[in-house]
Design a protein around this motif. Sequence first.
Motif, PDB file in Angstrom:
ATOM      1  N   THR A   1      39.108  33.270  37.754  1.00 15.58           N
ATOM      2  CA  THR A   1      39.080  31.920  37.354  1.00 15.58           C
ATOM      3  C   THR A   1      38.998  30.718  37.254  1.00 15.58           C
ATOM      4  O   THR A   1      39.134  30.216  36.523  1.00 15.58           O
ATOM      5  CB  THR A   1      40.595  31.717  39.059  1.00 15.58           C
ATOM      6  N   PHE A   2      37.360  31.072  37.721  1.00 18.94           N
ATOM      7  CA  PHE A   2      35.790  30.133  37.546  1.00 18.94           C
ATOM      8  C   PHE A   2      35.850  29.331  36.114  1.00 18.94           C
ATOM      9  O   PHE A   2      36.261  28.521  35.856  1.00 18.94           O
ATOM     10  CB  PHE A   2      35.288  30.132  38.270  1.00 18.94           C
TER      11      PHE A   2
ATOM     12  N   THR B   1      41.348  32.241  27.150  1.00 17.33           N
ATOM     13  CA  THR B   1      41.200  33.453  27.928  1.00 17.33           C
ATOM     14  C   THR B   1      42.839  34.159  29.136  1.00 17.33           C
ATOM     15  O   THR B   1      42.365  34.999  28.641  1.00 17.33           O
ATOM     16  CB  THR B   1      41.624  31.554  29.630  1.00 17.33           C
TER      17      THR B   1
ATOM     18  N   THR C   1      33.867  35.760  30.778  1.00 19.02           N
ATOM     19  CA  THR C   1      35.475  35.571  30.886  1.00 19.02           C
ATOM     20  C   THR C   1      36.027  36.986  30.915  1.00 19.02           C
ATOM     21  O   THR C   1      36.929  37.068  31.918  1.00 19.02           O
ATOM     22  CB  THR C   1      36.887  34.605  30.627  1.00 19.02           C
TER      23      THR C   1
ATOM     24  N   SER D   1      37.647  31.045  33.812  1.00 17.47           N
ATOM     25  CA  SER D   1      38.838  30.530  32.590  1.00 17.47           C
ATOM     26  C   SER D   1      39.067  28.453  32.508  1.00 17.47           C
ATOM     27  O   SER D   1      39.654  28.096  31.593  1.00 17.47           O
ATOM     28  CB  SER D   1      40.114  31.110  32.618  1.00 17.47           C
ATOM     29  N   SER D   2      38.993  27.829  34.779  1.00 14.05           N
ATOM     30  CA  SER D   2      39.226  26.995  34.474  1.00 14.05           C
ATOM     31  C   SER D   2      38.204  25.890  33.952  1.00 14.05           C
ATOM     32  O   SER D   2      39.031  24.945  33.634  1.00 14.05           O
ATOM     33  CB  SER D   2      39.194  27.073  35.860  1.00 14.05           C
ATOM     34  N   ILE D   3      36.789  26.622  33.648  1.00 14.98           N
ATOM     35  CA  ILE D   3      36.372  25.555  32.924  1.00 14.98           C
ATOM     36  C   ILE D   3      35.969  25.296  31.389  1.00 14.98           C
ATOM     37  O   ILE D   3      35.417  24.258  31.090  1.00 14.98           O
ATOM     38  CB  ILE D   3      34.590  25.607  32.758  1.00 14.98           C
ATOM     39  N   THR D   4      37.639  25.967  30.746  1.00 14.68           N
ATOM     40  CA  THR D   4      36.822  26.175  29.578  1.00 14.68           C
ATOM     41  C   THR D   4      37.623  25.259  28.751  1.00 14.68           C
ATOM     42  O   THR D   4      37.186  23.639  27.891  1.00 14.68           O
ATOM     43  CB  THR D   4      37.721  27.283  29.058  1.00 14.68           C
ATOM     44  N   ASN D   5      39.257  23.983  29.499  1.00 17.66           N
ATOM     45  CA  ASN D   5      39.757  23.809  28.838  1.00 17.66           C
ATOM     46  C   ASN D   5      38.907  21.932  29.080  1.00 17.66           C
ATOM     47  O   ASN D   5      39.345  21.277  28.416  1.00 17.66           O
ATOM     48  CB  ASN D   5      41.100  23.556  30.048  1.00 17.66           C
TER      49      ASN D   5
ATOM     50  N   GLY E   1      42.960  27.314  26.470  1.00 20.97           N
ATOM     51  CA  GLY E   1      43.637  28.558  27.431  1.00 20.97           C
ATOM     52  C   GLY E   1      44.484  29.510  27.515  1.00 20.97           C
ATOM     53  O   GLY E   1      44.328  30.633  27.627  1.00 20.97           O
TER      54      GLY E   1
END
Length: 589
Positions: free
Chosen positions: A246-247, A307, A190, A249-253, A304
Amino acid sequence: MSKMNDKQMTTLKKLLSYIKKYTPLITLSLIFAAVSSILTLYVPILTGRAVDCIVSAGNVNFAGIFGVIRQIIIVILLTAAAQWLMNICNNRITYQVVRDMRMDAFSKIEILPLKYLDAHSYGELVSRVIADADQVAEGLLMGFTQLFTGIITIVGTLIFMVTINYKIALVVICITPISLFVAAFIAKRTFSMFRMQSETRGEQTALIEEMISNQKVVQAFRQEDNVLSQFDKINERLGEYSLKATFFSSITNPSTRFINSLVYTGVGIFGAVSAVMGRITVGQLASFLSYANQYTKPFNEISGVVTELQNALACAGRILDLIEETPQVEEDADAVTLDHAKGNVTLEHVDFSYVKDQHLIEDFNLVVKPGERVAIVGPTGCGKTTLINLLMRFYDAEGGSIKVDGEDIRHLTRKSLRTSYGMVLQETWLREGTILENIKMGVKDATREQVIEAAKASHAHSFIKRLPQGYDTVITEDGGGLSQGQKQLLCITRVMLSLPPMLILDEATSSIDTRTEIRIQNAFAKMMQGRTSFIVAHRLSTIKEADIILVMKDGHIIEQGNHETLLAKNGFYATLYNSQFIQSEDAAN
């Protein structure tokens, strides 16, 4: 450890040095975070006790339940107060840290050498100080708010679970590393995306700033389509980097939520079996399930936070790079203050170049006596403006020396040297404020009467009087609303007011009509009496009265003398002068 990770760690250490100054506030924030988390974790125990008050159908200890409810209300109120105080501390820490970084960045810009500013777009520098600092603030605020409470909640939850049943707690502990591994794996990918996003955003800001400030030129040369094409390309890259950032970071949660659901499921199954076998009570199982849920929640929040911290670190790195740029050469500890300069200027064997191995000024020698008017002429790129930059010490000579009243300017304080010069450039610079404030920029304690007198001398008074509020008229940045000639007149008035012992006029009347120019030339003649003056001019008709005319070409003085002497030589100066005279005649015909 990868190179990118090294960069992150270096940036983090530097960022922590800013945060360290607010250790008392951090300590308070940690205390309130601990109180908030512990009280929050105490609620499931109270809930479990309330559940255990329900012994069987028709056998409910209502007095015990109501007592527990009262305790829960008190705990919730105390928790809310602790969280409120923690947020106040975190906000103060965050915005003071960002304020300090912005202050250091802006202070560094003030002392950076001009060669750095010339090599970087202004919009990109603005993006670092404004947009990147905002990103750092958002990342730090989320970090302080959720990271502290998250870690304390995780540790506290484990302690409470171990006290209830250490075997079920072991199930939680064994599954936890998987969540941490997933978060770390994604975080590595990221950071690079966020840094490229930040750099491209700065590039975009630079283009926007450049186009807005030069919109007339863009439209005059019909470059709208080309500019739009440039913007689209940058915007496309920004969109690509933003999408990737964004991709990842968004798959982390979702990834950590999946792992954490396994934790909750494991606790539910193992706890239910233990309750059936009588090893724990139903109330304890309810507490355990609540703890399992609270235990996994911080991992989702921390993922989050990670990120946001990646983005904050990337932006902080750009600000810190600016803060750590090499400043202009520091003044000597025993630097001399130039007071009441006489105006004796000497250049001895001066060498200078903007680009290494591309010499511009070589072995330049010049002696100017107090009160002499020196005109500098020559073709574009011959080094006229460069010479002015060296005299003002905006750049330092690479070889030789420049002396004022026998003192090397490198041994003088920059402030006293530049105060001794009055400077009017071809490019005007005005700031947002009143006409009066702009004229008084160099002489803060000047009276209104003195300002009006200077404006009359420069022939600016007549147009100022016609403005809506006269001298109290507020102008926008760079004098928006005024003509180029009017802006130039204000800059000339500024010098008229201060009247320093030495003057530099670099195409000072280039934006003024011929009639006004004649008046100003007369005002300049009066102003230059007894003052050493350097005049850069392309229109040679304006420098006939100069004591010395230096004819420059390729960084060298190829001819030197007064107007009549140089014309008599019939050399390069004569060719320049006659070509302008012929052009003037052609234009008249």
